[in-house]
Scaffold this motif. Structure first.
Motif, PDB file in Angstrom:
ATOM      1  N   ASP A 111     -18.971  34.989 136.825  1.00 55.26           N
ATOM      2  CA  ASP A 111     -19.171  34.334 135.532  1.00 55.26           C
ATOM      3  C   ASP A 111     -17.983  33.432 135.211  1.00 55.26           C
ATOM      4  O   ASP A 111     -17.046  33.321 135.994  1.00 55.26           O
ATOM      5  CB  ASP A 111     -19.459  35.363 134.423  1.00 55.26           C
ATOM      6  N   ARG A 112     -18.023  32.803 134.053  1.00 49.73           N
ATOM      7  CA  ARG A 112     -16.995  31.791 133.739  1.00 49.73           C
ATOM      8  C   ARG A 112     -15.624  32.418 133.525  1.00 49.73           C
ATOM      9  O   ARG A 112     -14.608  31.736 133.582  1.00 49.73           O
ATOM     10  CB  ARG A 112     -17.413  30.976 132.518  1.00 49.73           C
ATOM     11  N   ALA A 113     -15.595  33.750 133.311  1.00 47.24           N
ATOM     12  CA  ALA A 113     -14.304  34.434 133.170  1.00 47.24           C
ATOM     13  C   ALA A 113     -13.811  34.951 134.524  1.00 47.24           C
ATOM     14  O   ALA A 113     -12.766  35.584 134.599  1.00 47.24           O
ATOM     15  CB  ALA A 113     -14.445  35.587 132.181  1.00 47.24           C
ATOM     16  N   GLY A 114     -14.584  34.703 135.584  1.00 45.05           N
ATOM     17  CA  GLY A 114     -14.157  35.116 136.921  1.00 45.05           C
ATOM     18  C   GLY A 114     -14.625  36.508 137.326  1.00 45.05           C
ATOM     19  O   GLY A 114     -14.249  37.019 138.375  1.00 45.05           O
ATOM     20  N   VAL A 115     -15.456  37.158 136.506  1.00 46.62           N
ATOM     21  CA  VAL A 115     -15.991  38.477 136.868  1.00 46.62           C
ATOM     22  C   VAL A 115     -16.945  38.306 138.056  1.00 46.62           C
ATOM     23  O   VAL A 115     -17.793  37.404 138.052  1.00 46.62           O
ATOM     24  CB  VAL A 115     -16.735  39.118 135.676  1.00 46.62           C
ATOM     25  N   LEU A 116     -16.786  39.170 139.057  1.00 42.35           N
ATOM     26  CA  LEU A 116     -17.512  39.020 140.314  1.00 42.35           C
ATOM     27  C   LEU A 116     -18.634  40.046 140.433  1.00 42.35           C
ATOM     28  O   LEU A 116     -18.473  41.193 140.043  1.00 42.35           O
ATOM     29  CB  LEU A 116     -16.512  39.229 141.459  1.00 42.35           C
ATOM     30  N   GLN A 117     -19.761  39.623 140.998  1.00 38.65           N
ATOM     31  CA  GLN A 117     -20.862  40.544 141.300  1.00 38.65           C
ATOM     32  C   GLN A 117     -21.494  40.090 142.611  1.00 38.65           C
ATOM     33  O   GLN A 117     -21.805  38.910 142.775  1.00 38.65           O
ATOM     34  CB  GLN A 117     -21.888  40.522 140.164  1.00 38.65           C
TER      35      GLN A 117
END
Ligand code: PA5
Ligand code: MN
Length: 184
Positions: A111-117
């Motif tokens: 996501d735009r905050a850099g959270v990875l999935q």
């Protein structure tokens, strides 16, 4: 426009009829791979291989429509990194639906905050990409990875932010198989 049907070949990813066909070669996505030397070598040895192809359904890229596209990623690696798509955001931060059709892949999303999935993409799997999540698809198998993607007609691909910032993780081949490794 009037309703229409199109034939989807799950094994080859061929869509009939299709409007446009995209072909992405390694030289057009050099910045995506970590090992620039391996990329140059591969271009020299393999004559700039096609990393992936895509077929677009004949649907207008306009609000209200659902556009869809099949992608076929060849098997292979650039150094330790598997062949993959460039990856992108969508300009409207719109959602997207993926369906695996053949082969074995991973979807790297952030996501735009850099959270990875990271999610597996195989023929029995659908993946939902929520609004605001950049996505890249990686072929971790020995055969073509084939999948379908469906998204709003006005979603528009934004490649620039990923070209600038990159993904926070890469998928690399190791002795124990594919591993998701945090990017340096
Ligand atoms: O919209 C999507 O997510 C897919 O249809 C992709 O466009 C396709 O897989 C090719 O990848 P990219 O657009 O990152 O080059
Ligand atoms: Mn997309």
């Amino acid at each position: 426009m009037i309703p229409f049907s199109a034939t989807l070949d799950f094994r080859s990813g061929y869509l009939t009829p299709h409007e446009a066909a995209l072909e992405r070669r390694l030289s057009e996505m050099l910045g995506a791979y970590a090992d620039a030397e391996a990329a140059r070598r591969l271009i020299g040895d393999a004559g700039d291989p096609v990393i992936y192809r895509a077929f677009d359904a004949p649907v207008p890229e306009e609000r209200g429509h659902l556009v869809y596209r099949t992608t076929i990623i060849s098997p292979g690696r650039v150094g330790a990194e598997y062949f993959m798509t460039k990856g992108h955001h969508h300009e409207l931060d719109s959602a997207e639906f993926y369906l695996g059709m053949a082969g074995t892949g991973l979807m790297v999303m952030q996501d735009r905050a850099g959270v990875l999935q990271v999610e597996k993409l195989t023929p029995d799997v659908t993946v939902y990409v929520p609004p605001g999540w950049a996505h890249r698809t990686v072929n971790i198998g020995d055969d073509n990875l084939v999948f379908l993607a469906v998204y709003p007609g006005d979603a528009r691909h934004d490649y620039a932010s990923i070209e600038r910032d990159g993904f926070t993780a890469r998928v690399l081949a190791t002795d124990d198989g594919p591993e998701v490794v945090m990017a340096e």
